[in-house]
Design an enzyme around this catalytic site. Sequence first.
Site, PDB file in Angstrom:
ATOM      1  N   ASP A  24       4.731  -0.908   2.513  1.00 26.61           N
ATOM      2  CA  ASP A  24       3.487  -0.858   3.516  1.00 26.61           C
ATOM      3  C   ASP A  24       2.478  -1.906   3.347  1.00 26.61           C
ATOM      4  OD1 ASP A  24       3.013   0.738   1.111  1.00 26.61           O
ATOM      5  OD2 ASP A  24       1.273   1.686   2.280  1.00 26.61           O
ATOM      6  N   GLU A  47       2.746   3.530   0.289  1.00 25.15           N
ATOM      7  CA  GLU A  47       2.075   3.732  -1.032  1.00 25.15           C
ATOM      8  C   GLU A  47       0.439   3.683  -0.941  1.00 25.15           C
ATOM      9  OE1 GLU A  47      -0.188   2.883  -4.316  1.00 25.15           O
ATOM     10  OE2 GLU A  47      -0.025   1.248  -2.853  1.00 25.15           O
ATOM     11  N   GLU A  48       0.049   2.852   0.129  1.00 22.70           N
ATOM     12  CA  GLU A  48      -1.559   3.012   0.051  1.00 22.70           C
ATOM     13  C   GLU A  48      -2.111   3.964   0.582  1.00 22.70           C
ATOM     14  OE1 GLU A  48      -3.184   0.325  -0.908  1.00 22.70           O
ATOM     15  OE2 GLU A  48      -1.908  -1.398  -0.466  1.00 22.70           O
ATOM     16  N   HIS A  72      -6.427  -6.296  -1.073  1.00 21.99           N
ATOM     17  CA  HIS A  72      -6.934  -5.480   0.014  1.00 21.99           C
ATOM     18  C   HIS A  72      -7.923  -6.393   0.747  1.00 21.99           C
ATOM     19  CE1 HIS A  72      -5.623  -1.197  -1.226  1.00 21.99           C
ATOM     20  NE2 HIS A  72      -4.615  -2.015  -1.673  1.00 21.99           N
TER      21      HIS A  72
HETATM   22 ZN   LIG Z   1      -3.023  -1.952  -2.595  1.00 24.12          ZN
HETATM   23 ZN   LIG Z   2      -0.161  -2.342  -3.742  1.00 23.47          ZN
END
Ligand SMILES: [Zn+2]
Ligand SMILES: [Zn+2]
Length: 384
Positions: free
Chosen positions: A73, A129-130, A354
Amino acid sequence: MSLPPVDRADLVATRRDLHRHPELGFEEKRTSTLAAERLKSLGYEVKTGVGKTGVVAVRSGGGRCVLLRADMDALPVEEANEVSYRSKHSGKMHACGHDGHVAIGLEVARRLAALPLGGTVKVAFQPAEEVSHGAQAMIADGVLEAPKVDAAFGIHLWNDLPVGTMGVMPGAIMASVDEFEITILGRGGHAAAPHQTVDPVLIAAHVVTGLQSIVSRRRNPLEEGVVSVTQVHAGHAFNVIPGRADLRGTVRTFGGKFWDDAPALIEETAVGIAGAFGARAEVHYRRLSTPLVNDERMAALMADVAAQVVGKDNVKTGVRTMGGEDMSYFLQKVPGCFAFVGSAPKTGKASPHHSATFDIDEDSLVIGAEVMSRVAVKYLSDHS
Ligand SMILES: [Zn+2]
Ligand SMILES: [Zn+2]
């Protein structure tokens, strides 16, 4: 038995294609379709829709089963890089390197496809995952069963380390992620007559300070812990004391007593402080992911492989982060190891994960693919 060489050009092309088309958690339709098609053409038995948008590829060879995991993701970030492979989807970006993880997973699958392995390889392409629910969704859909998984491995491209180095160590390396929401219920009124109100803004300020005192006074200083208040909402006018204030934040630990105690400590602090001021506090506390704990033997195996690939001196221990990672759920169920693959340029600093200017040194893709392929081969040959 020898592995075919890593196809760097294809790895880079796949990563850049995925980078152009980022998809958020549980929306990884194009990504999972691309992965499933490539895996089928390599002769894998492919299951789609495992944990909503997840894909699982199996090459059965009897014996032990090793799972290799890649998360897919992207993040809700507007890309600020001016590169040829810039995100085509506004407001979405592969700002954590998961595009590279998918490309690596596919390259590893290609390299292992034709090898006699003396065991079974399962490659899991994980959604979301995020937002922390992808691993659990795949586990609920049976990713660790039929065939039963004996060990699991994964990597994260890591911009805190220069390319050509890796971080591998046993024990807890990534933190538990908990979320709390606190509502302070006071009584609103005129800003000029605070004595007629119960001011939730002042109480919220005390609660924020009180929460930091949990870390400094109520946690054993030898146990890692972070409490961060990240959202504060109250009021709508300069001359009105509002009736309520809302706080939100996160607690990070490597497990242990502070992790056990945190929900009660947060609640006690917020409720106690609010009560002292004549207000009331409501606390909602949720565990999002558990600490990620590497198995000692599997970490030793992965460190050996890493030393072959990048050289012993370039394998660092002590690389840990209070960031979370839901690979922890796989490693709670089966022994395994998750390692960091340096992806910052050799010279100069890289943008943090990020951030809108995140990017990787693509040599890290080759290292990731080499390590993950060899880990699978070594695990199956050591345990056949
Ligand atoms: Zn991340
Ligand atoms: Zn990651």
